[in-house]
Design an enzyme around this catalytic site. Structure first.
Site, PDB file in Angstrom:
ATOM      1  N   ASP A  48      42.138  30.553  52.771  1.00  0.00           N
ATOM      2  CA  ASP A  48      42.766  31.842  52.476  1.00  0.00           C
ATOM      3  C   ASP A  48      44.183  31.867  53.067  1.00  0.00           C
ATOM      4  OD1 ASP A  48      42.067  34.769  51.503  1.00  0.00           O
ATOM      5  OD2 ASP A  48      42.923  35.028  53.505  1.00  0.00           O
ATOM      6  N   ARG A  49      44.521  32.817  53.946  1.00  0.00           N
ATOM      7  CA  ARG A  49      45.882  32.880  54.509  1.00  0.00           C
ATOM      8  C   ARG A  49      46.225  31.581  55.220  1.00  0.00           C
ATOM      9  NH1 ARG A  49      47.633  36.214  51.348  1.00  0.00           N
ATOM     10  NH2 ARG A  49      49.534  36.375  52.579  1.00  0.00           N
TER      11      ARG A  49
ATOM     12  N   HIS B 202      43.937  44.178  47.278  1.00  0.00           N
ATOM     13  CA  HIS B 202      44.437  44.232  48.650  1.00  0.00           C
ATOM     14  C   HIS B 202      45.835  43.631  48.765  1.00  0.00           C
ATOM     15  CE1 HIS B 202      42.707  40.254  48.239  1.00  0.00           C
ATOM     16  NE2 HIS B 202      43.305  39.865  49.333  1.00  0.00           N
ATOM     17  N   TRP B 203      46.175  42.668  47.872  1.00  0.00           N
ATOM     18  CA  TRP B 203      47.532  42.130  47.897  1.00  0.00           C
ATOM     19  C   TRP B 203      48.555  43.247  47.692  1.00  0.00           C
ATOM     20  CZ3 TRP B 203      48.966  36.805  45.453  1.00  0.00           C
ATOM     21  CH2 TRP B 203      48.171  35.795  46.007  1.00  0.00           C
TER      22      TRP B 203
ATOM     23  N   TYR C 161      51.052  39.823  54.467  1.00  0.00           N
ATOM     24  CA  TYR C 161      51.028  40.011  53.015  1.00  0.00           C
ATOM     25  C   TYR C 161      52.378  40.453  52.476  1.00  0.00           C
ATOM     26  CZ  TYR C 161      46.012  39.269  52.599  1.00  0.00           C
ATOM     27  OH  TYR C 161      44.766  38.700  52.583  1.00  0.00           O
TER      28      TYR C 161
ATOM     29  N   HIS D  34      33.936  33.838  48.453  1.00  0.00           N
ATOM     30  CA  HIS D  34      35.251  33.497  48.990  1.00  0.00           C
ATOM     31  C   HIS D  34      35.199  32.718  50.302  1.00  0.00           C
ATOM     32  CE1 HIS D  34      39.448  33.897  50.086  1.00  0.00           C
ATOM     33  NE2 HIS D  34      39.163  34.643  51.141  1.00  0.00           N
TER      34      HIS D  34
END
Length: 292
Positions: free
Chosen positions: A105-106, A150-151, A212, A274
């Protein structure tokens, strides 16, 4: 969660400290977590990896026990360039000039930038459940915006999302994890409580929003500059994604990474949502061991 590992807090410059645990022996391997988590996301596979590698599991800048500076007007403090530099400095401080790197993910986005900015440091690269940031933004449509709401929520100007999350942190973090997880029992109460408590600090909520915001602004500039300069990932790359998640339905994951890489790109879907290291630890472990 990391029995036998040692804890480290390393100053990496600009008043930033990165918290990490390290254990095992063998070639160095850095593990980076995603949102809304900490290094604890690797708890189920880090001990097994440490049988073959010197494993470092770190908290990204802004997350867990690492420093959480203000984002600044241009969000540069949370650019993936800055966050990648943190991790390279961490590994060098621990004696690892060149290392294998896996990011979920991030953490995968930080790892992508690390591979571009520090090709001398990143020997092999694994990215979990992501496609390149610019590729994903460019393909935005109703389905993408719905799945990745959420982005677009977290990038709103400060302090709108911060205030909304801080007023209901417990429910927000738990709902976020539940909506992305497709494997019953992957998160027990103790780990959920850990992730929630990590966001009780308003600075952590602000930092995640800045992460983000940077992805939707300065990171895209850096990505465009890299593309224009012909920069491509030099390290062999493994892409894994959850077959019951979103990214594999929305994108040809391997094709998106082959566009960014000058080396071999391999990978496959894993039967989960995810959170690959937590929902499917055995399959994720096997794939990482085979690749690294």
């Amino acid at each position: 969660m990391f029995e036998g590992f040692t804890s480290h807090t390393v100053a990496v410059g600009n008043d930033i400290e990165i918290a990490a645990v390290a254990g095992g022996s063998g070639p160095p391997l850095l593990l980076l977590h995603g949102y809304p988590e900490t290094r604890a996301c690797w708890r189920r596979i880090a001990p097994a990896l440490a049988e073959r590698f010197t494993v470092v599991a770190a908290d990204l800048r802004g997350y867990g026990a690492s420093s959480k500076p203000p984002g600044g007007g241009g969000h540069a403090a949370y650019s993936k360039r800055a966050m990648a530099a943190d991790q390279v400095a961490l590994m060098r401080a621990l004696g690892h000039e060149r290392f294998r790197l896996a990011g979920h993910d991030r953490g995968g986005r930080v790892a992508h930038r690390a591979a571009l900015d520090h090709p001398e440091a990143v020997e092999r690269l694994a990215v979990l459940d992501i496609c390149p940031t610019a590729t994903m933004y460019a393909a935005t449509d109703k389905a993408f915006a719905t799945a990745y709401y959420h982005w677009f929520f977290l990038i709103q100007p400060a302090d709108l999302p911060e205030r909304m999350i801080v007023n209901n942190t417990h429910d927000y973090i738990r709902r976020t994890i539940a909506s992305w997880c497709k494997t019953e029992g992957a998160f027990d109460e103790a780990i959920l409580r850990h992730y929630v408590e990590a966001f009780f600090d308003p600075a952590a909520i602000h930092a995640a929003c800045e992460d983000y915001r940077a992805a939707a602004s300065i990171d895209l500039i850096h990505d465009a500059e890299s593309d224009a300069a012909g920069a491509r990932i030099a390290a062999p790359l493994l892409a894994l994604w959850g077959s019951r998640g979103v990214v594999g339905r929305q994108f040809d994951v391997l094709a998106t990474w082959r566009e960014k890489s000058a080396a071999s790109v391999t990978g496959h879907a894993v039967d989960c949502g995810h959170f690959l290291p937590e929902e499917a630890p055995e399959a994720t472990l096997k794939a990482l061991l085979d690749f690294f």
